[in-house]
Structure formats: structure tokens, C-alpha cells
Write a protein that holds these residues in place. Structure first.
Motif, PDB file in Angstrom:
ATOM      1  N   GLY A  44      39.526  59.536  67.161  1.00 20.23           N
ATOM      2  CA  GLY A  44      39.593  60.773  67.931  1.00 20.23           C
ATOM      3  C   GLY A  44      40.086  60.433  69.573  1.00 20.23           C
ATOM      4  O   GLY A  44      40.238  60.874  69.976  1.00 20.23           O
ATOM      5  N   ASP A  45      40.453  58.947  69.530  1.00 18.57           N
ATOM      6  CA  ASP A  45      40.715  58.256  70.820  1.00 18.57           C
ATOM      7  C   ASP A  45      42.604  57.707  71.080  1.00 18.57           C
ATOM      8  O   ASP A  45      42.900  56.948  71.693  1.00 18.57           O
ATOM      9  CB  ASP A  45      39.980  57.385  71.036  1.00 18.57           C
ATOM     10  CG  ASP A  45      39.875  56.121  70.448  1.00 18.57           C
ATOM     11  OD1 ASP A  45      40.309  56.077  69.470  1.00 18.57           O
ATOM     12  OD2 ASP A  45      39.215  54.843  70.980  1.00 18.57           O
ATOM     13  N   GLY A  46      42.944  58.088  69.697  1.00 18.10           N
ATOM     14  CA  GLY A  46      44.672  57.357  69.115  1.00 18.10           C
ATOM     15  C   GLY A  46      44.852  55.986  69.639  1.00 18.10           C
ATOM     16  O   GLY A  46      45.908  55.672  68.962  1.00 18.10           O
ATOM     17  N   ALA A  47      43.365  55.142  69.587  1.00 21.97           N
ATOM     18  CA  ALA A  47      43.541  54.130  68.683  1.00 21.97           C
ATOM     19  C   ALA A  47      44.078  53.532  67.617  1.00 21.97           C
ATOM     20  O   ALA A  47      43.926  54.613  66.985  1.00 21.97           O
ATOM     21  CB  ALA A  47      42.077  52.948  68.981  1.00 21.97           C
ATOM     22  N   PHE A  48      45.080  52.677  67.642  1.00 18.82           N
ATOM     23  CA  PHE A  48      45.564  52.137  66.331  1.00 18.82           C
ATOM     24  C   PHE A  48      45.985  50.384  66.865  1.00 18.82           C
ATOM     25  O   PHE A  48      45.798  50.040  67.589  1.00 18.82           O
ATOM     26  CB  PHE A  48      46.681  52.727  66.028  1.00 18.82           C
ATOM     27  CG  PHE A  48      47.401  54.140  66.155  1.00 18.82           C
ATOM     28  CD1 PHE A  48      47.085  54.288  65.021  1.00 18.82           C
ATOM     29  CD2 PHE A  48      47.295  54.986  66.913  1.00 18.82           C
ATOM     30  CE1 PHE A  48      47.613  55.752  64.292  1.00 18.82           C
ATOM     31  CE2 PHE A  48      47.270  56.478  66.667  1.00 18.82           C
ATOM     32  CZ  PHE A  48      47.969  57.079  65.161  1.00 18.82           C
ATOM     33  N   PRO A  49      45.170  50.259  64.773  1.00 18.13           N
ATOM     34  CA  PRO A  49      45.872  50.635  64.000  1.00 18.13           C
ATOM     35  C   PRO A  49      44.617  51.092  63.424  1.00 18.13           C
ATOM     36  O   PRO A  49      43.177  50.617  64.141  1.00 18.13           O
ATOM     37  CB  PRO A  49      46.333  49.393  63.177  1.00 18.13           C
ATOM     38  CG  PRO A  49      45.211  48.587  64.143  1.00 18.13           C
ATOM     39  CD  PRO A  49      45.482  48.052  65.256  1.00 18.13           C
ATOM     40  N   VAL A  50      44.523  51.974  62.649  1.00 12.42           N
ATOM     41  CA  VAL A  50      43.604  53.172  61.555  1.00 12.42           C
ATOM     42  C   VAL A  50      43.931  52.911  60.161  1.00 12.42           C
ATOM     43  O   VAL A  50      45.272  52.249  60.172  1.00 12.42           O
ATOM     44  CB  VAL A  50      43.849  54.623  62.641  1.00 12.42           C
ATOM     45  CG1 VAL A  50      45.630  55.303  61.531  1.00 12.42           C
ATOM     46  CG2 VAL A  50      42.794  55.715  62.227  1.00 12.42           C
ATOM     47  N   THR A  51      42.822  52.721  59.983  1.00 10.15           N
ATOM     48  CA  THR A  51      42.746  52.927  58.699  1.00 10.15           C
ATOM     49  C   THR A  51      42.052  53.815  57.569  1.00 10.15           C
ATOM     50  O   THR A  51      40.411  53.736  57.998  1.00 10.15           O
ATOM     51  CB  THR A  51      42.001  51.314  58.083  1.00 10.15           C
ATOM     52  OG1 THR A  51      43.011  50.276  58.488  1.00 10.15           O
ATOM     53  CG2 THR A  51      42.097  51.349  56.308  1.00 10.15           C
TER      54      THR A  51
END
Length: 352
Positions: A44-51
Motif C-alpha cells: 500500500g505504500d507504492g513501493a516497487f518492484p512488487v510481486t
């Protein structure tokens, strides 16, 4: 008018034979390792990369998507609810009231975001399955399909175009909350998606307070052909429209709860077996103003207590209301809520 693949009918749409396309040139990434959706690095914090994990494998999105494409039913409503206009989305056919391939609640969101006219997203014709080439032509950074019936071939081919978010577990079995959270997570907007969910839940609570007879009633949701009542399809607990009724304070009768669904969103009952759902207080289906009389006159279906008592909700077939409640989203639920609950309240008052 607005268009959607007819998941309302008894079988999910999946693509036919795989189509060979030169997709590599437009590919922005392929699924690769990572954690499951609930432990995604997005958090939910917009951190990437995301899997994100789905039925067919894992999808990794390296950076926050800018060009967002969606396929199947209703997935486009999630980015729109979060302020993002898709570059392309599936044209909707079921419940399309004016022939433009867009449901009214979706069009309202597009208007608010300046996504109409020349800025209208590309509409994918999914009459014969996913139009891979049309999706590829929009050059998306991600393809959202958390609520869908994608086949593994669909997912693999779409993943050659862009990272593709498919359904977490069961075809057409993703509820509206998980659709919002999964698609929102892929966009780096999970917290915002949860806020939208909270808003809708509050609207449901407020609306139910004005219809006190709905809560606690048991319901069987059916698909039938009034010209051939020899069989009836009963939607199971994995189906999104049934899950919405649970959100509205209703319950499943023991008979429906016990159906062995094998991952399907419906089971077929011969008319001679219809007494298996005689424990339902309310019967919900699609049809017109003549359907209730037709059902009550039928020698088998007419014996069901819900039908005999007139505790029946007949959703006007192939209308926006039918579509909004068949594949509920964070946008369609508020749009349809009062009308749907009014029908349920009227049926509940006939329960004996």
C-alpha cells in the motif's frame, strides 16, 4: 450503452486457440519470482518492484505503471476509482444500455477524469476471447485481470505483452474487495483501494439500515431459460454475485453452501432436483415482468416455497442493474445499491 463478456451465462469466457503474435517488441516484462499477493512488497505504500502470485505463477511489476490496460469484466473500474484512466479495457456487452461498450458507472468515472471523447480508452472486443493484438497495440505497462476467467494460455500470452495480474485462485471467483486490492496493489495504490472499499462498505451499511427485512434471509441465485425450465443453474458461494449478497447481510441456505463446486461458479440442477434448494427464503434470477408467473405455473419450480410465496427478485435481464450486481466492483455497487436493495426488500417481505 456498455459491454462485457457474458460471465452472467453459466460458463466463464476463456480464449480459444492461442493466437501467434509478434509480441516481444511490445513486452515490458514477464512474471518472475516473488511473494504471494497478500505479502506483496507494495504494502500500500507504492513501493516497487512488487510481486503478486496468481493461479498460473508470479507477476513482478518493476516500476509503477503509467499505461494501464485491463481485460475481462470490471477490472477497469479499479484504476478509474483510483484516478487512473486505462489506455485500454474490455468493451462491455452484458447490460450495455446504449451500445457504446461502457457501463454507466464506468462512463461517469471516465467523465470525471477527462477520459471521454478523444481520450476514451481503446475498447477491446472480447466476443471471441481476449484480443491480444489490440491489447499489445495500447503498449501497456501492466494488464489487470484480477477478476477474470483467463486460461493459462491467455495469461502466458498477455504476460509477453506486459506483466499480467490474473485471478488469485478461482476463475470468476475474485470478490469485489480482492479485485480492488489486487489490482490496486499492482498500481502501487493498495491503501487508496482500501479507502474505496471502506467507503463502499459504509454505503452498504447505511443502505441496509433503511431495508431491515433483507438481513438474515437465505438466498439461492439462479440462471434459467424461461423457454426451457428442464434445468436450472445455481451459482455457488465462489461466485461474485453470491458474495455480494453476503455483503448485503444475506446468507446461503445449507443446500447451496453444501454444493460441491469444484472451482466452478455454478452447478446445474435438473428441474426434478430443484427441491434441493427448497430451504432458500428468496430466489434471485434474471428475466422480465412475466417470469414470476411463469415460474409459479411450472409444476416443479412452482413448488419451491420462495417461488410460491413470490419471494423472488427478477433482475431485468441484460440491463445495467443486472450487470452491476453480477460482476460487482467498487464503482458498480454504489451505482446499483439502492435499486438492488429495494428489490431484495420487497422479496423479503413475502417470505413466510
Amino acid at each position: 450503452m456498455r459491454t462485457a463478456p457474458t460471465r452472467r451465462a453459466l460458463r466463464p469466457l476463456v480464449a480459444g486457440a492461442a493466437v501467434t503474435l509478434l509480441l516481444a517488441a511490445c513486452a515490458t516484462g514477464t512474471p518472475e519470482g516473488g511473494s504471494d499477493a497478500t505479502s506483496s512488497t507494495a504494502a500500500g505504500d507504492g513501493a516497487f518492484p512488487v510481486t503478486l502470485e496468481n493461479t498460473f505463477g508470479e507477476t513482478t511489476i518493476e516500476t509503477q505503471p503509467e499505461a494501464v490496460a485491463t481485460v475481462a469484466w470490471g477490472n477497469h473500474d479499479v484504476p478509474l476509482a483510483l484516478g487512473v484512466v486505462p489506455v485500454g479495457m474490455a468493451a462491455q456487452t452484458f447490460g450495455d444500455d446504449d451500445g457504446d461498450g461502457i457501463h454507466p458507472w464506468t462512463y461517469e468515472a471516465l467523465e470525471e477524469l477527462g477520459g471521454t471523447g478523444d481520450a476514451l480508452p481503446e475498447l477491446f472486443d472480447e466476443t471471441d476471447g481476449i484480443d491480444y493484438e489490440a491489447v499489445a497495440n495500447t503498449a501497456p505497462d501492466v494488464v489487470l485481470a484480477a477478476y477474470s476467467g483467463l486460461s493459462e494460455d491467455d495469461w502466458t500470452t498477455l504476460s509477453e505483452i506486459a506483466p499480467t495480474v490474473s485471478f488469485p485462485e478461482i476463475a470468476w471467483g475474485t470478490n469485489w474487495r480482492d479485485m480492488a486490492l489486487t489490482n490496486g496493489r499492482a498500481l502501487g495504490l493498495e491503501d487508496e483501494a482500501q479507502e474505496k472499499i471502506d467507503e463502499v462498505e459504509q454505503q452498504i451499511e447505511d443502505a441496509l439500515g433503511e431495508r431491515p427485512d433483507v438481513a438474515g434471509k437465505s438466498v439461492a441465485y439462479a440462471y434459467l431459460d424461461p423457454t426451457d425450465l428442464s434445468s436450472v443453474g445455481i451459482y455457488t458461494k465462489v461466485d461474485a454475485r453470491v458474495q455480494l449478497l453476503s455483503d448485503l447481510g444475506m446468507t446461503l441456505p445449507a443446500s447451496v453452501e453444501a454444493f460441491e463446486d469444484d472451482g466452478l461458479f455454478y452447478v446445474d440442477l435438473a428441474a426434478e432436483q430443484i427441491d434441493q434448494v427448497a430451504d432458500a427464503d428468496i430466489f434471485v434470477t434474471y428475466g422480465d415482468e412475466n417470469l414470476l408467473a411463469t415460474l409459479q405455473a411450472d409444476p416443479l419450480l412452482g413448488k419451491l416455497p420462495a417461488i410460491a410465496n413470490g419471494a423472488v427478485v427478477v433482475l431485468p435481464d441484460n440491463t445495467p442493474l443486472a450487470s452491476a450486481t453480477s460482476g460487482p466492483t467498487v464503482l458498480s455497487i454504489p451505482w446499483a445499491l439502492d435499486d438492488y436493495l429495494d428489490l431484495l426488500q420487497a422479496a423479503a417481505q413475502n417470505v413466510k
